[in-house]
Scaffold this motif. Structure first.
Motif, PDB file in Angstrom:
ATOM      1  N   GLU A 188       0.566  -1.307   0.103  1.00 41.70           N
ATOM      2  CA  GLU A 188      -0.132   0.118  -0.175  1.00 41.70           C
ATOM      3  C   GLU A 188       0.920   1.142   0.072  1.00 41.70           C
ATOM      4  O   GLU A 188       2.144   1.262   0.293  1.00 41.70           O
ATOM      5  CB  GLU A 188      -0.975  -0.017   1.160  1.00 41.70           C
ATOM      6  CG  GLU A 188      -0.226   0.000   2.440  1.00 41.70           C
ATOM      7  CD  GLU A 188      -1.344  -0.079   3.832  1.00 41.70           C
ATOM      8  OE1 GLU A 188      -1.270   0.903   4.611  1.00 41.70           O
ATOM      9  OE2 GLU A 188      -1.891  -0.909   3.507  1.00 41.70           O
ATOM     10  N   THR A 189       0.325   2.470  -0.508  1.00 39.86           N
ATOM     11  CA  THR A 189       0.933   3.609  -0.683  1.00 39.86           C
ATOM     12  C   THR A 189       0.301   4.494   0.568  1.00 39.86           C
ATOM     13  O   THR A 189      -0.797   4.667   0.773  1.00 39.86           O
ATOM     14  CB  THR A 189       0.652   4.342  -1.911  1.00 39.86           C
ATOM     15  OG1 THR A 189       1.378   3.590  -3.032  1.00 39.86           O
ATOM     16  CG2 THR A 189       1.248   5.832  -1.816  1.00 39.86           C
ATOM     17  N   GLU A 190       1.128   5.278   1.369  1.00 37.54           N
ATOM     18  CA  GLU A 190       0.661   5.991   2.382  1.00 37.54           C
ATOM     19  C   GLU A 190       0.897   7.419   2.181  1.00 37.54           C
ATOM     20  O   GLU A 190       2.041   7.810   1.373  1.00 37.54           O
ATOM     21  CB  GLU A 190       1.522   5.766   3.663  1.00 37.54           C
ATOM     22  CG  GLU A 190       1.396   4.276   4.340  1.00 37.54           C
ATOM     23  CD  GLU A 190       1.955   4.080   5.555  1.00 37.54           C
ATOM     24  OE1 GLU A 190       2.774   4.912   6.042  1.00 37.54           O
ATOM     25  OE2 GLU A 190       1.806   2.791   6.057  1.00 37.54           O
ATOM     26  N   LEU A 191      -0.040   8.467   2.432  1.00 39.43           N
ATOM     27  CA  LEU A 191      -0.131   9.750   1.919  1.00 39.43           C
ATOM     28  C   LEU A 191      -0.289  10.819   3.145  1.00 39.43           C
ATOM     29  O   LEU A 191      -1.098  10.111   4.225  1.00 39.43           O
ATOM     30  CB  LEU A 191      -1.201   9.833   0.949  1.00 39.43           C
ATOM     31  CG  LEU A 191      -1.339   9.114  -0.178  1.00 39.43           C
ATOM     32  CD1 LEU A 191      -2.699   9.160  -0.882  1.00 39.43           C
ATOM     33  CD2 LEU A 191       0.230   9.425  -1.220  1.00 39.43           C
ATOM     34  N   ASN A 192       0.563  11.458   3.478  1.00 34.65           N
ATOM     35  CA  ASN A 192       0.526  12.449   4.343  1.00 34.65           C
ATOM     36  C   ASN A 192      -0.106  13.876   3.801  1.00 34.65           C
ATOM     37  O   ASN A 192       0.645  14.522   2.885  1.00 34.65           O
ATOM     38  CB  ASN A 192       1.852  12.533   5.085  1.00 34.65           C
ATOM     39  CG  ASN A 192       2.112  13.619   6.114  1.00 34.65           C
ATOM     40  OD1 ASN A 192       1.064  13.671   6.962  1.00 34.65           O
ATOM     41  ND2 ASN A 192       3.054  13.913   6.448  1.00 34.65           N
ATOM     42  N   PHE A 193      -0.994  14.586   4.416  1.00 34.24           N
ATOM     43  CA  PHE A 193      -1.760  15.900   4.123  1.00 34.24           C
ATOM     44  C   PHE A 193      -0.887  16.789   4.736  1.00 34.24           C
ATOM     45  O   PHE A 193      -0.832  16.640   6.115  1.00 34.24           O
ATOM     46  CB  PHE A 193      -3.195  15.747   4.191  1.00 34.24           C
ATOM     47  CG  PHE A 193      -3.596  14.714   2.926  1.00 34.24           C
ATOM     48  CD1 PHE A 193      -3.724  15.313   1.681  1.00 34.24           C
ATOM     49  CD2 PHE A 193      -3.938  13.498   3.479  1.00 34.24           C
ATOM     50  CE1 PHE A 193      -4.262  14.099   0.766  1.00 34.24           C
ATOM     51  CE2 PHE A 193      -4.184  12.415   2.300  1.00 34.24           C
ATOM     52  CZ  PHE A 193      -4.565  12.879   1.317  1.00 34.24           C
ATOM     53  N   PRO A 194      -1.111  17.952   4.220  1.00 33.75           N
ATOM     54  CA  PRO A 194      -0.471  19.259   4.912  1.00 33.75           C
ATOM     55  C   PRO A 194      -1.888  19.877   5.867  1.00 33.75           C
ATOM     56  O   PRO A 194      -2.371  20.918   5.569  1.00 33.75           O
ATOM     57  CB  PRO A 194       0.124  20.149   4.025  1.00 33.75           C
ATOM     58  CG  PRO A 194      -0.841  19.933   2.772  1.00 33.75           C
ATOM     59  CD  PRO A 194      -1.205  18.477   2.705  1.00 33.75           C
ATOM     60  N   VAL A 195      -1.871  19.324   6.893  1.00 33.81           N
ATOM     61  CA  VAL A 195      -3.038  19.920   7.945  1.00 33.81           C
ATOM     62  C   VAL A 195      -2.297  20.265   9.129  1.00 33.81           C
ATOM     63  O   VAL A 195      -1.743  19.264  10.001  1.00 33.81           O
ATOM     64  CB  VAL A 195      -4.338  18.859   8.117  1.00 33.81           C
ATOM     65  CG1 VAL A 195      -5.333  19.281   9.074  1.00 33.81           C
ATOM     66  CG2 VAL A 195      -4.684  18.315   6.644  1.00 33.81           C
ATOM     67  N   LEU A 196      -2.288  21.381   9.894  1.00 28.43           N
ATOM     68  CA  LEU A 196      -1.877  21.729  11.034  1.00 28.43           C
ATOM     69  C   LEU A 196      -3.170  21.726  12.246  1.00 28.43           C
ATOM     70  O   LEU A 196      -2.743  21.298  13.268  1.00 28.43           O
ATOM     71  CB  LEU A 196      -1.597  23.265  11.119  1.00 28.43           C
ATOM     72  CG  LEU A 196      -0.600  23.747  10.117  1.00 28.43           C
ATOM     73  CD1 LEU A 196      -0.364  25.211   9.962  1.00 28.43           C
ATOM     74  CD2 LEU A 196       0.840  23.041  10.312  1.00 28.43           C
ATOM     75  N   ALA A 197      -4.376  21.857  11.886  1.00 33.50           N
ATOM     76  CA  ALA A 197      -5.439  21.479  12.522  1.00 33.50           C
ATOM     77  C   ALA A 197      -6.795  20.890  11.798  1.00 33.50           C
ATOM     78  O   ALA A 197      -7.015  21.699  10.888  1.00 33.50           O
ATOM     79  CB  ALA A 197      -5.657  22.772  13.515  1.00 33.50           C
ATOM     80  N   TYR A 198      -7.312  20.001  12.570  1.00 37.26           N
ATOM     81  CA  TYR A 198      -8.791  19.348  11.695  1.00 37.26           C
ATOM     82  C   TYR A 198      -9.647  19.985  12.434  1.00 37.26           C
ATOM     83  O   TYR A 198      -9.888  20.454  13.596  1.00 37.26           O
ATOM     84  CB  TYR A 198      -8.741  17.960  11.848  1.00 37.26           C
ATOM     85  CG  TYR A 198      -7.844  17.093  10.916  1.00 37.26           C
ATOM     86  CD1 TYR A 198      -8.131  16.929   9.708  1.00 37.26           C
ATOM     87  CD2 TYR A 198      -6.348  16.676  11.518  1.00 37.26           C
ATOM     88  CE1 TYR A 198      -7.096  16.195   8.852  1.00 37.26           C
ATOM     89  CE2 TYR A 198      -5.518  15.982  10.767  1.00 37.26           C
ATOM     90  CZ  TYR A 198      -5.698  15.925   9.454  1.00 37.26           C
ATOM     91  OH  TYR A 198      -4.893  15.019   8.521  1.00 37.26           O
TER      92      TYR A 198
END
Length: 264
Positions: free
Chosen positions: A204-214
């Motif tokens: 699987e490919t893992e992806l990391n998003f640019p989020v400081l606060a949800y």
């Protein structure tokens, strides 16, 4: 800083985290650099992505007339099993349909809010997963045309979801799953004519998003109802901008809108 242009879906680049870009006719904006800055979005007018006229956008960036005549939005786009270019049968524009449909396609599992099955052109991996806000994804089959991908998706939808819960995705209410194991469990349900294309050994490919606060409570920004909005940008996930006051803005759903962006 101030920019103006017609919205189209944000361009992305794989990285840790994902890099996002807004592309206007005369400007190129690296959206990651706007995090923690106040962004004002002002609706100016419409600009249909096909005819270029200031006509109310109907769907997917097109005015009503163009939505029903442009090959880019034929029924086979949302329902790949309706593809007919491999039979030399035209829907709206056979040359265009052959170019898109008769190329390698991937059927995949993606996990954004839940595990879902989907279809994309091989050339759109991992862009498609990024656009859906998936934090992990894996290929199931690679087939030579869109039709075979479509009938595979239809078969697998009997056993796994084909929709994303966008609210859970944006709140980051997610759980990691063993997608390789899940893929293997689905193998028996792949149509006979597609079984030879099953991918058995990938990871699987893992992806990391640019989020400081949800966000906690989502407030969706609609530029027709709120033609001007200002907020501090706290994250980018899928095709959404996430703001400090829990407002979220779906850029892709606003394609064809000319906007003015002011950055403080």
């Amino acid at each position: 800083m101030q920019y103006q242009g017609v919205l189209t879906k944000m361009q992305t680049e794989i990285g840790n985290p994902i890099q996002y870009y807004l592309v206007f006719e005369s400007d190129f904006i690296h959206v990651n650099q706007l995090l923690n800055k106040r962004v004002t979005i002002k609706f100016v007018e419409y600009q249909c992505l096909a005819c270029g006229e200031n006509k109310k956008i109907y769907r997917q960036g097109y005015c009503y007339d163009d939505f029903y005549n442009q090959p880019q939005v034929g029924d086979w786009v949302m329902r790949p099993e309706l593809s007919t270019a491999h039979l030399d049968i035209e829907d709206r524009d056979l040359d265009f349909e052959k170019k898109v449909q008769l190329q390698p396609h991937i059927v995949y599992l993606a996990n954004s809010s839940n595990i879902k099955v989907g279809v994309t052109r091989k050339s759109q991996v991992p862009t498609r997963w990024i656009d859906q806000g998936a934090h992990e994804a894996i290929e199931i089959v690679e087939v030579p045309n869109r039709y075979l991908a479509g009938i595979t998706e239809v078969a697998l939808k009997e056993h796994v979801a084909d929709k994303t819960n966008w609210r859970k995705m944006l709140k980051n209410e997610i759980e990691d799953e063993d997608l390789a194991e899940y893929r293997d469990r689905l193998e028996e349900f792949i149509p006979d004519e597609v079984k030879e294309y099953f991918i058995a050994s990938n990871k699987e490919t893992e992806l990391n998003f640019p989020v400081l606060a949800y966000p906690n409570k989502l407030k969706s920004l609609n530029l027709e109802k709120t033609p001007e909005y200002s907020g501090v940008l706290k994250g980018i996930k899928g095709q959404y901008l996430i703001f400090e006051d829990d407002t979220v803005f779906n850029v892709r759903n606003s394609e064809g809108y000319v906007v003015q962006l002011s950055i403080i």
